[in-house]
Design an enzyme around this catalytic site. Sequence first.
Site, PDB file in Angstrom:
ATOM      1  N   ARG A  69       0.832  -1.197   0.000  1.00  0.00           N
ATOM      2  CA  ARG A  69       0.000   0.000   0.000  1.00  0.00           C
ATOM      3  C   ARG A  69       0.867   1.248   0.000  1.00  0.00           C
ATOM      4  O   ARG A  69       2.045   1.225   0.388  1.00  0.00           O
ATOM      5  CB  ARG A  69      -0.937  -0.001   1.218  1.00  0.00           C
ATOM      6  CG  ARG A  69      -0.224   0.163   2.544  1.00  0.00           C
ATOM      7  CD  ARG A  69      -1.164   0.012   3.719  1.00  0.00           C
ATOM      8  NE  ARG A  69      -2.266   0.937   3.644  1.00  0.00           N
ATOM      9  CZ  ARG A  69      -2.202   2.215   4.018  1.00  0.00           C
ATOM     10  NH1 ARG A  69      -1.070   2.700   4.471  1.00  0.00           N
ATOM     11  NH2 ARG A  69      -3.258   2.984   3.935  1.00  0.00           N
ATOM     12  N   LEU A  70       0.259   2.340  -0.446  1.00  0.00           N
ATOM     13  CA  LEU A  70       0.806   3.675  -0.283  1.00  0.00           C
ATOM     14  C   LEU A  70      -0.233   4.492   0.467  1.00  0.00           C
ATOM     15  O   LEU A  70      -1.440   4.369   0.211  1.00  0.00           O
ATOM     16  CB  LEU A  70       1.088   4.329  -1.642  1.00  0.00           C
ATOM     17  CG  LEU A  70       2.202   3.738  -2.505  1.00  0.00           C
ATOM     18  CD1 LEU A  70       2.256   4.461  -3.857  1.00  0.00           C
ATOM     19  CD2 LEU A  70       3.553   3.813  -1.815  1.00  0.00           C
ATOM     20  N   ASP A  71       0.202   5.330   1.378  1.00  0.00           N
ATOM     21  CA  ASP A  71      -0.730   6.184   2.097  1.00  0.00           C
ATOM     22  C   ASP A  71      -1.469   7.096   1.128  1.00  0.00           C
ATOM     23  O   ASP A  71      -0.951   7.448   0.057  1.00  0.00           O
ATOM     24  CB  ASP A  71       0.012   7.034   3.129  1.00  0.00           C
ATOM     25  CG  ASP A  71       0.630   6.193   4.227  1.00  0.00           C
ATOM     26  OD1 ASP A  71       0.077   5.117   4.524  1.00  0.00           O
ATOM     27  OD2 ASP A  71       1.663   6.619   4.786  1.00  0.00           O
ATOM     28  N   LYS A  72      -2.647   7.507   1.507  1.00  0.00           N
ATOM     29  CA  LYS A  72      -3.485   8.343   0.643  1.00  0.00           C
ATOM     30  C   LYS A  72      -2.747   9.579   0.109  1.00  0.00           C
ATOM     31  O   LYS A  72      -2.841   9.883  -1.089  1.00  0.00           O
ATOM     32  CB  LYS A  72      -4.754   8.756   1.387  1.00  0.00           C
ATOM     33  CG  LYS A  72      -5.700   9.606   0.564  1.00  0.00           C
ATOM     34  CD  LYS A  72      -6.945   9.991   1.361  1.00  0.00           C
ATOM     35  CE  LYS A  72      -7.867  10.894   0.540  1.00  0.00           C
ATOM     36  NZ  LYS A  72      -9.081  11.286   1.292  1.00  0.00           N
TER      37      LYS A  72
END
Length: 256
Positions: A69-72
């Site tokens: 994942r990548l943060d928003k």
Amino acid sequence: MLPKLQSSRHTPKMTTQEPTILFEDDYLLAAYKPEGWLVHRSEIDRHEKRVLLQYLRDLCGSFLYPIHRLDKPTSGVIIFAKISEIAAQVQQQLESDLSSKKYIAVCRGYSPEEGVIDYALPPVADFKHQRKRPKTDLPRQQAVTLYRRLETIELPYEVDRYPTSRYSLVEIQLKTGRRHQIRRHFKHIHHPLIGCPKYGKSTHNRFFANRLECSRLLLHASELKLEHPVSGSQLKIQCEIQGSFLQLIQRFKWQP
């Protein structure tokens, strides 16, 4: 000589960006995630409609499995699998030394030319039942971040307590993948990232948003290297900085 910046009295420019596919075969799909997009739906941000996973599924016509994942607020390279077993293999690889992830960021101050941040981090408590637990009950996890300074700039503005303000462009490589690791580690070494409301400094965030027309978190996943789980070939997927982050780099005449 310090660079002169034009005064800005109008509303900061908004850049509209959409995800793009960077690599695709029968097993994997890598894409560019713009800042402000969720990787997948989350109860933490249930009202956000820009969801990368669903967008890419519609775009490629295939079911996709999240791998990492990548943060928003972070932009850059992210990879998905089209088969669940492949997702598990790549996820395991991303947690080992067989892969590498590089980022570009802007931090406050002149950072050291290079360094290793080896500082264990407790898990991030996102949900209410987690936040009720005492911090001492949350076991710390090993977290290691490598970085090197690429560029610096000194601006003739008293943003904080000094008559001028200094910033660094840094390249970062993760050796572990803890939640918010880069932002928390750079806060730990007293060089917080620009645009981060949680671990940054609001005076500098406002300066970049109001005067430099850049209101986003200045963190971009620029490169992902891994071994293809089926062919065994080496994949090197890169993604250029876009939008207001790119405009800022050009304004500072930096060469990332």
